[in-house]
Every structure is written in C-alpha cells, then in structure tokens.
Design a protein around this motif. Structure first.
Motif, PDB file in Angstrom:
ATOM      1  N   ARG A 165      21.163 -25.609  27.071  1.00  0.00           N
ATOM      2  CA  ARG A 165      22.502 -26.185  26.918  1.00  0.00           C
ATOM      3  C   ARG A 165      23.560 -25.292  27.552  1.00  0.00           C
ATOM      4  N   LEU A 166      23.501 -23.994  27.261  1.00  0.00           N
ATOM      5  CA  LEU A 166      24.487 -23.071  27.819  1.00  0.00           C
ATOM      6  C   LEU A 166      24.355 -22.937  29.336  1.00  0.00           C
ATOM      7  N   ALA A 167      23.126 -22.937  29.850  1.00  0.00           N
ATOM      8  CA  ALA A 167      22.918 -22.837  31.294  1.00  0.00           C
ATOM      9  C   ALA A 167      23.457 -24.086  32.002  1.00  0.00           C
ATOM     10  N   GLU A 168      23.186 -25.250  31.445  1.00  0.00           N
ATOM     11  CA  GLU A 168      23.662 -26.495  32.066  1.00  0.00           C
ATOM     12  C   GLU A 168      25.181 -26.598  31.997  1.00  0.00           C
ATOM     13  N   GLU A 169      25.771 -26.123  30.919  1.00  0.00           N
ATOM     14  CA  GLU A 169      27.228 -26.097  30.805  1.00  0.00           C
ATOM     15  C   GLU A 169      27.833 -25.173  31.861  1.00  0.00           C
ATOM     16  N   ALA A 170      27.235 -24.005  32.055  1.00  0.00           N
ATOM     17  CA  ALA A 170      27.714 -23.067  33.075  1.00  0.00           C
ATOM     18  C   ALA A 170      27.594 -23.676  34.468  1.00  0.00           C
ATOM     19  N   GLU A 171      26.488 -24.358  34.734  1.00  0.00           N
ATOM     20  CA  GLU A 171      26.307 -24.990  36.050  1.00  0.00           C
ATOM     21  C   GLU A 171      27.385 -26.034  36.307  1.00  0.00           C
ATOM     22  N   ARG A 172      27.705 -26.838  35.314  1.00  0.00           N
ATOM     23  CA  ARG A 172      28.719 -27.888  35.484  1.00  0.00           C
ATOM     24  C   ARG A 172      30.129 -27.318  35.629  1.00  0.00           C
ATOM     25  N   ASN A 173      30.394 -26.198  34.972  1.00  0.00           N
ATOM     26  CA  ASN A 173      31.768 -25.730  34.862  1.00  0.00           C
ATOM     27  C   ASN A 173      32.130 -24.511  35.692  1.00  0.00           C
ATOM     28  N   CYS A 174      31.181 -23.912  36.404  1.00  0.00           N
ATOM     29  CA  CYS A 174      31.594 -22.783  37.241  1.00  0.00           C
ATOM     30  C   CYS A 174      32.433 -23.338  38.399  1.00  0.00           C
ATOM     31  N   PRO A 175      33.464 -22.604  38.804  1.00  0.00           N
ATOM     32  CA  PRO A 175      34.360 -23.114  39.849  1.00  0.00           C
ATOM     33  C   PRO A 175      33.669 -23.502  41.153  1.00  0.00           C
ATOM     34  N   VAL A 176      32.612 -22.799  41.552  1.00  0.00           N
ATOM     35  CA  VAL A 176      31.941 -23.149  42.804  1.00  0.00           C
ATOM     36  C   VAL A 176      31.183 -24.464  42.647  1.00  0.00           C
ATOM     37  N   SER A 177      30.557 -24.694  41.495  1.00  0.00           N
ATOM     38  CA  SER A 177      29.905 -25.992  41.260  1.00  0.00           C
ATOM     39  C   SER A 177      30.920 -27.121  41.356  1.00  0.00           C
ATOM     40  N   LYS A 178      32.100 -26.898  40.797  1.00  0.00           N
ATOM     41  CA  LYS A 178      33.147 -27.928  40.851  1.00  0.00           C
ATOM     42  C   LYS A 178      33.607 -28.180  42.280  1.00  0.00           C
ATOM     43  N   LEU A 179      33.575 -27.149  43.112  1.00  0.00           N
ATOM     44  CA  LEU A 179      34.012 -27.272  44.501  1.00  0.00           C
ATOM     45  C   LEU A 179      33.020 -28.046  45.363  1.00  0.00           C
ATOM     46  N   LEU A 180      31.736 -27.828  45.103  1.00  0.00           N
ATOM     47  CA  LEU A 180      30.708 -28.424  45.963  1.00  0.00           C
ATOM     48  C   LEU A 180      30.585 -29.925  45.719  1.00  0.00           C
ATOM     49  N   ASP A 181      30.579 -30.685  46.788  1.00  0.00           N
ATOM     50  CA  ASP A 181      30.420 -32.130  46.714  1.00  0.00           C
ATOM     51  C   ASP A 181      29.027 -32.481  47.217  1.00  0.00           C
ATOM     52  N   CYS A 182      28.025 -32.038  46.450  1.00  0.00           N
ATOM     53  CA  CYS A 182      26.639 -32.276  46.829  1.00  0.00           C
ATOM     54  C   CYS A 182      25.793 -32.268  45.563  1.00  0.00           C
ATOM     55  N   GLU A 183      24.534 -32.577  45.716  1.00  0.00           N
ATOM     56  CA  GLU A 183      23.603 -32.512  44.597  1.00  0.00           C
ATOM     57  C   GLU A 183      23.421 -31.048  44.198  1.00  0.00           C
ATOM     58  N   ILE A 184      23.534 -30.788  42.911  1.00  0.00           N
ATOM     59  CA  ILE A 184      23.272 -29.451  42.389  1.00  0.00           C
ATOM     60  C   ILE A 184      22.142 -29.564  41.391  1.00  0.00           C
ATOM     61  N   THR A 185      21.110 -28.743  41.565  1.00  0.00           N
ATOM     62  CA  THR A 185      20.016 -28.717  40.614  1.00  0.00           C
ATOM     63  C   THR A 185      19.940 -27.340  39.982  1.00  0.00           C
ATOM     64  N   LEU A 186      19.394 -27.310  38.771  1.00  0.00           N
ATOM     65  CA  LEU A 186      19.233 -26.056  38.052  1.00  0.00           C
ATOM     66  C   LEU A 186      17.856 -26.034  37.422  1.00  0.00           C
ATOM     67  N   GLU A 187      17.069 -25.052  37.799  1.00  0.00           N
ATOM     68  CA  GLU A 187      15.798 -24.767  37.141  1.00  0.00           C
ATOM     69  C   GLU A 187      15.982 -23.454  36.427  1.00  0.00           C
ATOM     70  N   HIS A 188      15.506 -23.379  35.177  1.00  0.00           N
ATOM     71  CA  HIS A 188      15.677 -22.124  34.456  1.00  0.00           C
ATOM     72  C   HIS A 188      14.441 -21.789  33.660  1.00  0.00           C
ATOM     73  N   SER A 189      14.247 -20.496  33.478  1.00  0.00           N
ATOM     74  CA  SER A 189      13.158 -20.006  32.629  1.00  0.00           C
ATOM     75  C   SER A 189      13.713 -18.899  31.766  1.00  0.00           C
ATOM     76  N   LEU A 190      13.226 -18.862  30.549  1.00  0.00           N
ATOM     77  CA  LEU A 190      13.668 -17.886  29.568  1.00  0.00           C
ATOM     78  C   LEU A 190      12.468 -17.044  29.186  1.00  0.00           C
ATOM     79  N   GLU A 191      12.549 -15.747  29.470  1.00  0.00           N
ATOM     80  CA  GLU A 191      11.485 -14.844  29.075  1.00  0.00           C
ATOM     81  C   GLU A 191      11.684 -14.450  27.616  1.00  0.00           C
ATOM     82  N   SER A 192      10.592 -14.331  26.893  1.00  0.00           N
ATOM     83  CA  SER A 192      10.739 -13.921  25.500  1.00  0.00           C
ATOM     84  C   SER A 192      10.561 -12.433  25.342  1.00  0.00           C
TER      85      SER A 192
END
Length: 142
Positions: free
Chosen positions: A115-142
């Motif tokens: 949830r926090l990673a997807e929120e950051a992807e949507r709301n970082c200023p560069v993501s907002k600037l880009l007018d293209c498909e943005i994908t996010l893959e993430h992994s969390l190490e324990s």
C-alpha cells in the motif's frame, strides 16, 4: 517552491550532432550526449537515462518519507527504473517507466508495504509528470 536547472549545448545536427548536459549542481558537468549515446550505446548519457534516474530517486524518497510517517525506521530501499522509448506515429514517445523495488523494512507486513509503495509511486512528483504507463514491482525481504 524549489527551482532546479540544467543546460545543454548542442553542436551540429542529426546523427552527427553532439551535445553536453550540465546540471545546476554540476553533478553533470558537460556530460556528453547525442544520437550515439542515445541509440548506439556509446559512452555518455541520454534523456531517458536521466528520467529513469529521476524517477527512481523521486519514488524512493517518497516511499522513505511514507514509511517514516507510518512509524517505520529504515533499513534499505533499492529501486531500479527502466524507461522505454518507442518509435510511434513518425516520432518517438516515452511509453513506460518500470520501477523495480527491493526493500528491507523491519516490522512491516506485506500488505501495508504494498500500500505504501503504491501510494509513493502514484504521488511522487516525477510519476505525476510522466504521461506514460508506470509499473511497480516490489519485494520485501524479511
């Protein structure tokens, strides 16, 4: 408000043209770029590489602040960005920025991390600037 600057000098035209990029901080100081650095893998940089660096840095910082606001103290966030330039309609278009994140965040569960990673992807200023498909893959190490 923050204003950052960069400048470019370009000599010649077309494939024979060559340029140099300088940033206000001078972290890039007359860094070469041109057709050969953009399309032929020659040493130097290109606009898409700079956008990829900006997107990875912006997203990672946004996530870092989001995690801190949520009460987590950090370990590591490592982000790669791959910006795709495609020929379309007689010109070129940046069609995608693919972010890949590997993180160590003590005490967080996978759902909250996503949830926090997807929120950051949507709301970082560069993501907002880009007018293209943005994908996010993430992994969390324990």
């Amino acid at each position: 408000m923050t204003v950052n600057r960069a400048s470019v000098r370009y000599e010649g035209f077309g494939k024979e043209g060559r340029g140099a990029i300088t940033t206000g901080s001078r972290v890039l100081d007359a860094q070469p770029y041109g057709f050969a650095t953009r399309f032929e893998g020659q040493p130097g940089t290109n606009p898409e590489e700079l956008i990829a660096a900006a997107h990875a840095a912006c997203f990672t910082m946004a996530l870092s602040f989001g995690l801190a606001r949520a009460g987590y103290s950090g370990d590591t966030l490592e982000t790669r960005a791959a910006v795709t330039l495609e020929q379309q309609d007689g010109g070129f278009t940046i069609t995608k920025s693919a972010l890949t994140l590997a993180a160590k965040v003590p005490g967080i569960d996978a759902d909250e991390f996503a949830r926090l990673a997807e929120e950051a992807e949507r709301n970082c200023p560069v993501s907002k600037l880009l007018d293209c498909e943005i994908t996010l893959e993430h992994s969390l190490e324990s």
